[in-house]
Design a protein around this motif. Structure first.
Motif: not given
Ligand SMILES: Nc1ncnc2c1ncn2[C@@H]1O[C@H](COP(=O)(O)OP(=O)(O)O)[C@@H](O)[C@H]1O
Ligand SMILES: [Mg+2]
Lengths: 253, 308
Positions: A8, A12, A15, A19, A82, A86-88, A90-91, B88-93, B97, B101-102, B144, B147
């Motif tokens: 993934v 990702y 992908l 975009d 990136f 953004t903080g993402s 964490y996942e 805290t999330l991405g922006a463009f997806d 998706n 991804f999660s 969130l 996810k």
């Protein structure tokens, strides 16, 4: 192994390329074409051939490397920067995934993307010049090793950078000059002796030289040394990444 | 109690030298809803982040389902879903998706049916193909949650899930939490809204200054620490308390209309019968009676004052 996770991350990242198709693929094609029109045709026709290779042809490997290095670094560094920004991220930290798997996902995607761009550039070049590749397997080896090494390098930059400025400073201030002064547009032998010596400290010289050899069998340094240098660079990057992972440097609180 | 998460002597000192957690010990029971209460900066997020593997502990251990969360991190992390405090999330997806991804990150195979149902439950289905940056704050919060649930975790952490959230989402969220609990998911949420803990939790832990100062069944907590007040409204105002009532802990309102009697629900005899008898004997006529029970909020404020 969490193969699903590698898959993934890879998907990702790929992908993201679709975009940003224009920026990722169309722009290297355009800039390469411009180089060929200006250097290959307009100016190149007035420059005598180098080591028996016409100037338009001579610059193909260097131009390809120029795009490859910048693309590998920017893709891989942005890919990991990136989510940090953004903080993402964490996942990724909370997922059952090892650092090695993260690395394979991000660096693999960046390297693949660069490889595709490399092919596209070579294809573009073949419209301008009559491209004959003397050692296709060597060419592919250099191409792949370069994509992986510099994607790894980009990944390190992306981990290290904590703002956009740092993210861009190394590609801009270090890589671009090294590539331009690394014999993309000239043979190192054309320089005065002093500058020839200085040039040998530029690692990109070895990359371009080896890559060029695989096309035309002409090179500034021997192919063996070129190959060794790129492997050394790759090893250094792996060691740094390993150290970052072990100590959690800029990765974990 | 069957502990699904077990925290032992957990401490965390950040690189800055600040000690955010001090020897935390806590067992979380399978299937319960545990609310961690505490003021800002108490260490709630730090605690959750360590359990989830985002922050490294300085000392101590965490196990989930018996597996150490550092050594056997794959086994523990698979079990856990986290809804972080910040958006805290991405922006463009797109929404779709990002949840795919999660799910993949957690090693799970694609499951369109499950993920679509999840989006429907969270009223996100019509936003499926929207880019994350175009969503409102409330919608991002929902994403969130989606996810966090995308890999069907057995343990769900919600870090301040209702901070800055509208009423509707709050209601939806509690419905989801209840439904998850029914299906056996263990839920840990942090909050500094006491009503929230009161409304939904089975057990409540209070964190203050990096220390877990109390963990208790909600009922027991309210019972043990709860004080009740009996308010006696008089038919006719009095200017002062009659002498015969002086032995009681009574206060008289300014207008002389109301007597307030505070008593402990825990003690064997509350003294109410005797008090009412005495009021009657003192010649005061009752108009009405009212009983007030202190809320968790009062308890909480008391505790944190003592702890800090
Ligand atoms: N990365 C960090 N470095 C230093 N101190 C931190 C860091 N993260 C949090 N802290 C401090 O640790 C304390 C606890 O923070 P946190 O766990 O976020 O509390 P809560 O979630 O209860 O509000 C706070 O005083 C905060 O400033
Ligand atoms: Mg917090």
């Amino acid at each position: 192994m969490n193969l699903q996770a590698i898959k993934v991350i890879f998907q990702y990242e790929m992908l993201r390329t679709w975009d940003t198709l224009f920026q990722s693929i169309v722009s290297p094609v355009i800039s390469t074409s411009l180089y060929f029109i200006v250097f290959g045709s307009a100016i190149g026709s007035r420059i005598q051939s180098i080591d028996g290779v016409s100037y338009g042809l001579f610059i193909v490997p260097g131009l390809t490397m120029l795009s490859l290095l910048t693309q590998s670094i920017s893709n891989a560094s942005f890919g990991i920067f990136f989510p940090k920004f953004t903080g993402s991220i964490y996942e990724i930290h909370s997922a059952p995934i090892s650092f090695f798997e993260i690395l394979v996902g991000y660096v693999g995607a960046a390297a693949t993307k660069s490889l595709i761009i490399g092919f596209i550039i070579l294809l573009t070049a073949s419209f301008f010049v009559d491209l004959n590749i003397a050692h296709p397997l060597w060419m592919l080896t250099f191409l792949i090793l370069t994509c992986i090494s510099f994607s790894l390098f980009g990944f390190i930059i992306g981990l290290w950078a904590n703002d956009f400025e740092k993210l861009q400073v190394i590609p801009l201030l270090v890589i671009t000059p090294l590539v331009f002064l690394g014999g993309s547009f000239y043979s190192v032998n054309m320089l005065p002796p002093f500058w020839q010596t200085v040039t040998l400290f530029n690692p990109v010289v070895y990359l371009i030289s080896g890559f060029r050899w695989s096309f035309f069998e002409v090179s500034d340094v021997s192919v063996g040394i070129s190959l060794a240098m790129i492997l050394v660079f790759l090893t250094i990057c792996i060691v740094i990444v390993g150290w970052m992972f072990k100590t959690g440097y800029r990765i974990k609180q | 109690m069957q502990a699904i998460v077990s925290i032992n002597d957990l401490s965390k000192t950040y690189q800055s030298g600040f000690q955010a957690l001090k020897k935390i010990n806590l067992d979380i029971a399978k299937g319960e809803i545990l609310a961690l209460l505490g003021p800002n900066g108490a260490g709630k997020t730090t605690l959750i982040s360590i359990i989830c593997g985002i922050v490294s502990p300085s000392s101590g251990t965490v196990t989930a389902n018996g597996h150490d969360n550092v050594i056997d991190y794959r086994k523990t992390r698979e079990l856990i879903g986290l809804v972080p405090q910040e958006l805290t999330l991405g922006a463009f997806d797109t929404v779709w998706n990002t949840i795919q991804f999660s799910r993949g990150l957690f090693g799970k195979k694609k499951d369109k049916t499950y993920l679509e149902q999840l989006l429907k439950d969270l009223s996100l289905f019509d936003k499926k193909n929207h880019e994350l940056r175009t969503l409102s704050g409330g919608m991002k919060r929902r994403v969130l949650i989606a996810k966090a649930l995308s890999h069907e975790p057995e343990i769900l952490f919600l870090d301040e899930p209702t901070a800055g959230v509208d009423v509707e989402l709050r209601k939806d969220m509690w419905n989801i939490v209840r439904r998850l609990r029914e299906s056996g998911v263990t839920i840990i949420l942090t909050t500094h809204y006491i009503e929230e803990a009161e409304e939904i939790a089975d057990r409540i832990g209070v964190i203050s200054n990096g220390e877990l100062i109390l963990v208790e069944d909600k009922q027991t907590l309210m019972h043990n620490l709860g004080k009740k007040q009996l308010i006696v409204e008089l038919k006719e105002a009095v200017s002062s308390l009659p002498q015969s009532l002086a032995t009681y802990d009574l206060t008289l309102s300014d207008d002389g209309n109301k007597l307030t009697y505070t008593y402990d629900t825990m003690s064997d005899s509350t003294g109410i019968t005797a008090l009412l008898q005495n009021i009657h004997n003192a010649g005061l006529a009752l108009k009405d009676l009212q009983i007030k029970q202190s809320s968790l909020e009062d308890i909480f404020v008391d505790l944190v004052k003592e702890g800090g």
